[in-house]
Design an enzyme around this catalytic site. Structure first.
Site, PDB file in Angstrom:
ATOM      1  CG  HIS A  43      52.633  -4.858 -14.924  1.00 27.03           C
ATOM      2  ND1 HIS A  43      52.311  -4.052 -13.855  1.00 27.03           N
ATOM      3  CD2 HIS A  43      52.831  -6.089 -14.419  1.00 27.03           C
ATOM      4  CE1 HIS A  43      52.335  -4.777 -12.744  1.00 27.03           C
ATOM      5  NE2 HIS A  43      52.654  -6.019 -13.061  1.00 27.03           N
ATOM      6  N   GLY A  83      43.906  -8.936 -11.608  1.00 28.05           N
ATOM      7  CA  GLY A  83      43.076  -9.505 -10.532  1.00 28.05           C
ATOM      8  C   GLY A  83      42.131  -8.524  -9.853  1.00 28.05           C
ATOM      9  N   GLY A  94      41.668  -5.164 -10.771  1.00 25.07           N
ATOM     10  CA  GLY A  94      40.994  -4.354 -11.799  1.00 25.07           C
ATOM     11  C   GLY A  94      39.843  -5.094 -12.469  1.00 25.07           C
ATOM     12  CD  GLU A  95      41.304  -9.383 -15.466  1.00 19.63           C
ATOM     13  OE1 GLU A  95      40.879 -10.532 -15.246  1.00 19.63           O
ATOM     14  OE2 GLU A  95      42.402  -9.163 -15.997  1.00 19.63           O
ATOM     15  NE  ARG A 142      40.712 -12.902  -3.542  1.00 16.85           N
ATOM     16  CZ  ARG A 142      41.193 -13.833  -4.349  1.00 16.85           C
ATOM     17  NH1 ARG A 142      40.383 -14.546  -5.079  1.00 16.85           N
ATOM     18  NH2 ARG A 142      42.496 -14.064  -4.424  1.00 16.85           N
ATOM     19  NE  ARG A 154      56.692 -11.359 -17.090  1.00 15.91           N
ATOM     20  CZ  ARG A 154      56.745 -11.220 -15.780  1.00 15.91           C
ATOM     21  NH1 ARG A 154      56.805 -12.280 -15.000  1.00 15.91           N
ATOM     22  NH2 ARG A 154      56.706 -10.033 -15.240  1.00 15.91           N
ATOM     23  NE  ARG A 213      56.851  -5.932  -6.213  1.00 18.74           N
ATOM     24  CZ  ARG A 213      56.458  -6.230  -7.447  1.00 18.74           C
ATOM     25  NH1 ARG A 213      56.000  -5.291  -8.250  1.00 18.74           N
ATOM     26  NH2 ARG A 213      56.520  -7.465  -7.881  1.00 18.74           N
ATOM     27  CG  ASN A 216      56.074 -15.745 -16.260  1.00 18.61           C
ATOM     28  OD1 ASN A 216      57.200 -15.426 -15.858  1.00 18.61           O
ATOM     29  ND2 ASN A 216      54.982 -15.097 -15.912  1.00 18.61           N
ATOM     30  N   GLY A 257      46.989  -5.808 -10.034  1.00 21.59           N
ATOM     31  CA  GLY A 257      47.081  -7.206  -9.596  1.00 21.59           C
ATOM     32  C   GLY A 257      47.907  -7.223  -8.334  1.00 21.59           C
ATOM     33  CG  ASN A 258      49.787 -10.456  -5.668  1.00 26.25           C
ATOM     34  OD1 ASN A 258      49.567  -9.827  -4.626  1.00 26.25           O
ATOM     35  ND2 ASN A 258      49.685 -11.758  -5.767  1.00 26.25           N
ATOM     36  N   GLY A 259      51.078  -7.217  -8.373  1.00 26.83           N
ATOM     37  CA  GLY A 259      51.876  -6.056  -8.769  1.00 26.83           C
ATOM     38  C   GLY A 259      50.903  -5.095  -9.438  1.00 26.83           C
ATOM     39  CD  GLU A 310      50.969  -9.922 -17.988  1.00 30.35           C
ATOM     40  OE1 GLU A 310      52.045  -9.349 -17.830  1.00 30.35           O
ATOM     41  OE2 GLU A 310      50.257 -10.318 -17.048  1.00 30.35           O
TER      42      GLU A 310
HETATM   43  P1  AMP Z   1      46.832 -10.925 -10.133  1.00 33.21           P
HETATM   44  O1  AMP Z   1      48.243 -10.633  -9.688  1.00 33.21           O
HETATM   45  O2  AMP Z   1      46.462 -10.233 -11.403  1.00 33.21           O
HETATM   46  O3  AMP Z   1      46.522 -12.395 -10.151  1.00 33.21           O
HETATM   47  O4  AMP Z   1      45.868 -10.291  -9.007  1.00 33.21           O
HETATM   48  C1  AMP Z   1      45.883 -10.721  -7.678  1.00 33.21           C
HETATM   49  C2  AMP Z   1      45.044  -9.785  -6.854  1.00 33.21           C
HETATM   50  O5  AMP Z   1      43.698  -9.799  -7.346  1.00 33.21           O
HETATM   51  C3  AMP Z   1      44.958 -10.137  -5.370  1.00 33.21           C
HETATM   52  O6  AMP Z   1      45.180  -8.979  -4.589  1.00 33.21           O
HETATM   53  C4  AMP Z   1      43.527 -10.586  -5.201  1.00 33.21           C
HETATM   54  O7  AMP Z   1      43.045 -10.268  -3.948  1.00 33.21           O
HETATM   55  C5  AMP Z   1      42.811  -9.753  -6.236  1.00 33.21           C
HETATM   56  N1  AMP Z   1      41.496 -10.301  -6.508  1.00 33.21           N
HETATM   57  C6  AMP Z   1      41.168 -11.455  -7.120  1.00 33.21           C
HETATM   58  N2  AMP Z   1      39.831 -11.641  -7.105  1.00 33.21           N
HETATM   59  C7  AMP Z   1      39.276 -10.574  -6.458  1.00 33.21           C
HETATM   60  C8  AMP Z   1      37.955 -10.163  -6.117  1.00 33.21           C
HETATM   61  N3  AMP Z   1      36.911 -10.916  -6.424  1.00 33.21           N
HETATM   62  N4  AMP Z   1      37.803  -9.005  -5.444  1.00 33.21           N
HETATM   63  C9  AMP Z   1      38.857  -8.240  -5.120  1.00 33.21           C
HETATM   64  N5  AMP Z   1      40.129  -8.558  -5.417  1.00 33.21           N
HETATM   65  C10 AMP Z   1      40.349  -9.706  -6.081  1.00 33.21           C
END
Ligand code: AMP
Length: 403
Positions: A179, A330, A332-333, A284, A90, A240, A7, A209-211, A385
């Site tokens: 995505h 991030g 959602g999980e 967080r 990717r 964004r 990636n 996630g971040n996006g 992914e």
């Molecule tokens: P990703 O781009 O999928 O890696 O997601 C990143 C996002 O996931 C960031 O905004 C993090 O703050 C969020 N994130 C990761 N762990 C947690 C958590 N335990 N609680 C809330 N948000 C989280």
């Protein structure tokens, strides 16, 4: 079969080596700050981590450094680069040309180049990764997996913008969605978890996630998604802005007397969570600040979950119903708070969250978070992914059509 998944961004290369027998990740890592001061490699084999601070001038050097560690005496997982059977890349934008993953040929490379105007930052970086591998491993087949491909099943009434039609004809300005690899993976996984054929399900996937983006997946096909011509549209994200009145960027330009590039920066890098809260682009931090009474963090969370809820309603209407709602990425999980608030008040639709289960399914776990009586299943499915890229690459190597 060992597959290298890449990636490539403008200043970073993320990689994984996956042994397809058992789908085991042998090693993974990232080269960061390519062409910038402080470049480094972070490499992991099993649970062993190594960080190498080193000048990395360009993507060729990054690929060479990655192979140095993949074949390293102590941290390596292969004895020579030739042990890699295929490389999966990717690629962010496949425009209207690519509806699924493809073997990279000279013609495909040319077509990816043709999509550069649609993704001027991402596609050139992806191409640099492909060229670097071509130089390092000229004999090894490569596959391109596009972020946009899964959404190519959208129909014109869902992907067109109400702009002069010539803008679509001449510049291909339309909704593409991104995505796609994640939305495809989690929807298929959700169907399997339910023991149902995806061709019978109406699914909303919520990638936070971040996006962040959502997709309406009817009988296995994406019929709508929140990201648009670029990944800026739809849900608001870490930095964004998401949906806006289209007159706002014009007003910002006029009032702040700033140019196109500065407006672009403001909308992509200074908005979203960081813009509203003034604190952080990390969910967080917002949850913590809000729990301590920070009003702007609280507002950011209210806006975020309200927006997800609105799209759940919109996409249920678009599909004529809903069977499964899937949270991933991030936030959602991990954020039971965001999931609970986004589903609050959706009982009328048949969505009822089990608060206790919802609190338990975090930290990369997979599982159902809806209550027993909930008409609609709500699931958390961690996205992967890299695995999809590896699977598509293997399928193409085996002469099969990817899922
Ligand atoms: P990703 O781009 O999928 O890696 O997601 C990143 C996002 O996931 C960031 O905004 C993090 O703050 C969020 N994130 C990761 N762990 C947690 C958590 N335990 N609680 C809330 N948000 C989280």
């Amino acid at each position: 079969m060992k597959i290298l998944v890449l990636n490539t961004g403008s200043s970073s290369v993320k990689y994984q080596v996956i042994e397809m027998e058992g789908e085991v990740v042998l090693a993974k890592g990232i080269v960061e700050r390519i062409g910038l001061p402080g470049s480094r490699l972070k490499h992991r084999k099993g649970t062993d981590d190594v960080v190498v601070e080193k000048d990395v001038k360009d993507h060729n050097e990054a690929i060479n450094l990655i192979f140095t560690y993949l074949t390293h005496e102590e941290y390596g997982v292969i004895s020579s680069p030739e042990e890699i059977d295929a490389v999966g890349h990717r690629v962010v934008h496949g425009g209207e040309k690519f509806t699924s993953s493809v073997l990279i040929t000279d013609e495909v490379l040319e077509m990816i180049r043709d999509c550069i105007p649609l993704a001027p930052l991402h596609n050139p970086a992806n191409l640099a990764g492909i060229e670097a591998i071509k130089r390092a491993l000229p004999q090894v087949p490569m596959v391109a997996v596009f972020d946009t491909a899964f959404h190519q099943t959208m129909l014109p009434f869902s992907y067109m913008y109400a702009l002069p039609y010539e803008l679509y004809e001449k510049y291909k300005i339309r909704r593409y969605g991104f995505h796609g690899t994640s939305h495809r993976y989690v929807s298929q996984k959700a169907a399997r978890l339910m023991g149902e054929r995806i061709e019978r399900l109406k699914i909303i996937t919520v990638h936070l996630g971040n996006g962040a983006s959502m997709a309406a997946i009817k009988f296995g096909k994406s019929i709508d998604t929140t990201m648009g011509y670029t990944p800026l549209e739809g849900l608001y994200m870490g930095t964004r802005c998401g949906n806006l009145d289209p007159a706002i960027p014009l007003a910002i330009q006029r009032e702040l007397k700033i140019n196109y590039t500065q407006v672009d920066h403001l909308l992509n890098k200074k908005s979203g969570m960081i813009g509203i809260s003034g604190l952080s682009s990390d969910m967080r931090d917002l949850e913590e600040a809000s729990s301590k009474g920070n009003q702007r963090a609280k507002l950011a969370l209210e806006m975020y979950t309200y927006m997800v809820k609105k799209y759940i309603g919109a996409y249920s209407a678009a599909m004529g119903g809903l069977d499964v709602l899937v949270f991933t990425a991030g936030i959602g999980e991990n954020s039971s708070f965001v999931r609970e608030k986004s589903c609050e008040g959706l009982n009328y639709l048949g969505v009822v969250i089990d608060k206790e289960r919802n609190r338990e399914v975090v930290g990369g776990k997979e599982g159902e978070i809806s209550s027993k009586g909930s008409k609609i299943k709500v699931l958390v499915v961690p996205t992967n992914e890299e695995l999809v890229i590896a699977r598509d690459t293997k399928a193409i190597m085996d002469g099969k059509t990817p899922d």
